[in-house]
Design a protein around this motif. Structure first.
Motif, mmCIF file in Angstrom:
data_model
loop_
_atom_site.group_PDB
_atom_site.id
_atom_site.type_symbol
_atom_site.label_atom_id
_atom_site.label_comp_id
_atom_site.label_asym_id
_atom_site.label_seq_id
_atom_site.Cartn_x
_atom_site.Cartn_y
_atom_site.Cartn_z
ATOM 1 N N ALA A 110 8.803 69.120 2.059
ATOM 2 C CA ALA A 110 9.658 68.684 0.939
ATOM 3 C C ALA A 110 10.371 69.878 0.301
ATOM 4 O O ALA A 110 11.546 69.786 -0.082
ATOM 5 C CB ALA A 110 8.822 67.942 -0.109
ATOM 6 N N ASP A 111 9.670 71.004 0.169
ATOM 7 C CA ASP A 111 10.292 72.223 -0.373
ATOM 8 C C ASP A 111 11.459 72.670 0.503
ATOM 9 O O ASP A 111 12.538 73.017 0.015
ATOM 10 C CB ASP A 111 9.286 73.380 -0.441
ATOM 11 N N ASP A 118 13.171 70.872 2.560
ATOM 12 C CA ASP A 118 14.216 69.848 2.413
ATOM 13 C C ASP A 118 15.076 70.150 1.178
ATOM 14 O O ASP A 118 16.313 70.235 1.243
ATOM 15 C CB ASP A 118 13.537 68.479 2.283
ATOM 16 N N ARG A 119 14.423 70.363 0.051
ATOM 17 C CA ARG A 119 15.138 70.606 -1.214
ATOM 18 C C ARG A 119 15.927 71.916 -1.176
ATOM 19 O O ARG A 119 17.101 71.956 -1.533
ATOM 20 C CB ARG A 119 14.101 70.640 -2.355
ATOM 21 N N ARG A 153 18.864 71.847 1.275
ATOM 22 C CA ARG A 153 19.921 71.010 0.692
ATOM 23 C C ARG A 153 20.710 71.809 -0.348
ATOM 24 O O ARG A 153 21.940 71.762 -0.402
ATOM 25 C CB ARG A 153 19.280 69.762 0.060
ATOM 26 N N ASP A 154 19.983 72.582 -1.180
ATOM 27 C CA ASP A 154 20.647 73.386 -2.212
ATOM 28 C C ASP A 154 21.532 74.466 -1.580
ATOM 29 O O ASP A 154 22.633 74.743 -2.059
ATOM 30 C CB ASP A 154 19.604 74.034 -3.129
ATOM 31 N N ALA A 164 21.497 74.088 -6.459
ATOM 32 C CA ALA A 164 20.692 72.976 -6.998
ATOM 33 C C ALA A 164 21.501 72.137 -7.998
ATOM 34 O O ALA A 164 21.193 70.963 -8.215
ATOM 35 C CB ALA A 164 19.435 73.529 -7.656
#
Length: 544
Positions: free
Chosen positions: A52-53, A55-56, A59-60, A183
């Motif tokens: 998940a990290d 992924d985030r 994405r940022d 972000a």
């Protein structure tokens, strides 16, 4: 032999794979980030990122690239970093933005870097602060507009001690700042297909300037599917722990350790500097890996290190070797230490990379690189382009969905690189046995010709490595008035070994025919190696 006679040895493994199982590598890895969100994905320097990290953060980074740098589908972005958390974040951000990654060896000289950046048309580079001086030295001679620097901890949320950024790049954006800004920005997913460019993977440049193998999303999706076809189902379904000591900018670690094992939810422990053996062994002890990949020199170093046996190897299911020939003596020592053999494979940057691999059903070291992958055709050709008979050596040529379309902007090189019927010429000499196992005899250009007989350095090195007191060795051909060429062996002694040249020659003479036996033995402190651990024979030729 293009009738795929090796498939008779496949057992239950599939003969074909679907190269379009996913529309892109991005889609395949997106699926993994959602499916395994809570699992650890990468660990390094005491920090852990979950799926998940990743992924985030990726994405940022993609949002930053799109909104602040105007990155478009197909743009090339360079990444020049060792095995740190910044690597997977940068890679996934780049491909999610629709761009292609140009993998750069952090140890490149300014000359090598300048050629690669200009050849690839790179305007943005992500670089580790410790090697930012190389970028500073060539920035004005390239199209670079943006330099994004990072330290050891970027992406982890921690500030860890890192080398300073070169003063000429002091005003550049840091990866940590790019992630923080991204972000707050919108991210627009890019619809990619199998034909989109994924990597420019530059070949070693052993002959002249390096060329960029243009690898597509379909090439890598295919090779991942091929590699998985050789893995037992339970390995793909159970959580795996892999230690990545070979560099991620090298296509072997990139495809196997990162893309393949990330896609099945593995916990990947990154080793930034495997030459620091104590820290490396500490990582192995903490990880207790189920999978470990390396090159011959890395396996040899671990078996020779007094702390190698401190590691709990009881969970190890797969030790994968590639990049250069694995010596049987090294595999024997590895099995004595860990309980399992090294499963050797064969591949090249141009084939994404895996062409052949030893299936997991193989329990004894075979001295071969295994069976060709599903959906792959391999032929062995003589100098006239005719197929050789079974058991005879010939140049390995390959056709399959993992083979690149061509070198980046190199039409002449592409014309020479493929046969008239579309097979890629590897430049390696191989032999098939009756079961379809492929043995790499040597690089065509490394072959030594003694009195008209072909001598393959790998064979000599395999024998000499078994000689007591030999830590590692490499051989080259040197001019000889009588025989045209003679075999010269360079030997690194084991610590404390009192070994003479005559003893090495006598050992080899008992096991090799006369023309193959080294005529000359030279003791050397260390063999010249590439950053991946390949022995650089061309540098030994210059030592004569």
């Amino acid at each position: 032999m293009s009738n795929r006679h090796w498939q008779a040895s496949y057992g239950s493994m599939p003969h074909e794979i679907d190269a379009d199982a996913y529309p892109s590598v991005t889609a395949m890895l997106d699926e993994a980030m959602k499916k395994f969100a809570d699992r650890p994905a990468f660990r390094c320097a005491g920090c852990t990122l979950s799926f998940a990290d990743v992924d985030r953060l990726s994405r940022d980074f993609a949002a930053y690239l799109q909104n602040r740098l105007g990155v478009q589908r197909g743009d090339r972005i360079a990444v020049m970093t060792p095995n740190l958390l910044a690597f997977p974040i940068a890679f996934l951000g780049i491909v999610r933005a629709g761009a292609a990654q140009v993998n750069v060896n952090p140890l490149y000289t300014p000359h090598e870097l300048e050629h690669q950046l200009n050849d690839a048309g790179v305007e943005t580079i992500v670089v580790f602060s410790g090697v930012s001086g190389t970028v500073a030295a060539v920035k004005d001679k390239t199209r670079l507009k943006t330099v994004i620097t990072h330290g050891v901890g970027d992406g982890s949320g921690k500030v860890l001690p890192s080398p300073p950024v070169h003063e000429q790049l002091a005003g550049s954006t840091t990866l940590a700042d790019a992630l923080a800004e991204g972000a707050k920005l919108p991210f627009t997913p890019v619809a990619l297909n199998g034909d989109d460019l994924l990597f420019l993977q530059y070949t070693g440049g052993t002959t002249g300037l390096s060329k960029g193998a243009a690898l597509s999303h379909r090439n890598l999706v295919a090779n991942v599917q091929q590699f998985k076809a050789f893995m037992p189902a339970e390995m793909l379904e159970q959580p795996q722990v892999i230690v990545t000591a070979i560099p991620l900018y090298h296509v072997f670690a990139l495809m196997v350790n990162f893309i393949s094992f990330f896609s099945i939810g593995a916990d990947d422990w990154l080793v930034p500097n495997p030459r620091d053996f104590d820290a490396f062994i500490d990582t192995l002890k903490a990880a207790r890996p189920t999978v470990f990949t390396g090159v011959n020199t890395l396996f040899a170093g671990l078996t020779a290190h007094p702390r190698g046996r401190e590691v709990d190897w009881s969970r190890l299911r797969l030790a994968g070797g590639g990049g250069a020939a694995v010596m049987s003596a090294v595999s024997d020592k590895w099995k004595a230490m860990t309980g399992i053999i090294i499963h050797e494979g064969y591949g090249l940057s141009e084939t994404s990379p895996v062409v052949s691999f030893n299936p997991m059903t193989v329990r004894e070291f075979s001295g071969t690189t295994g069976l060709p992958m599903p959906s792959t055709d391999v032929k062995l050709l003589d100098d006239n382009g005719n197929e050789v008979g079974l058991g005879e050596p010939g140049e390995i040529v390959v056709k399959g969905p993992q083979v690149m379309k061509g070198y980046w902007n190199k039409p002449e090189a592409n014309a020479a690189a493929f046969t008239a019927d579309g097979y890629f010429r590897t430049g390696d000499v191989g032999v098939f046995d009756a079961r379809g196992y492929l043995k790499i005899v040597d690089r065509k250009k490394d072959m030594i010709i003694v009195s008209g007989f072909n001598v393959y350095p790998n064979e000599i090195e395999d024998v000499a490595t078994a000689c007591p007191g030999v830590a590692e060795c490499a051989c080259v051909g040197v001019p000889d008035e009588k025989s045209g060429e003679a075999v010269k062996l360079f030997v690194v002694k084991s610590p404390g070994a009192a070994l003479t040249a005559d003893e090495v020659i006598a050992f080899c003479r008992e096991r090799l025919t006369g023309y193959k036996t080294p005529r000359l033995v030279s003791f050397i402190e260390a063999l010249p190696k590439s950053n991946v651990g390949k022995i650089l024979r061309r540098e030994l030729r210059d030592l004569k």
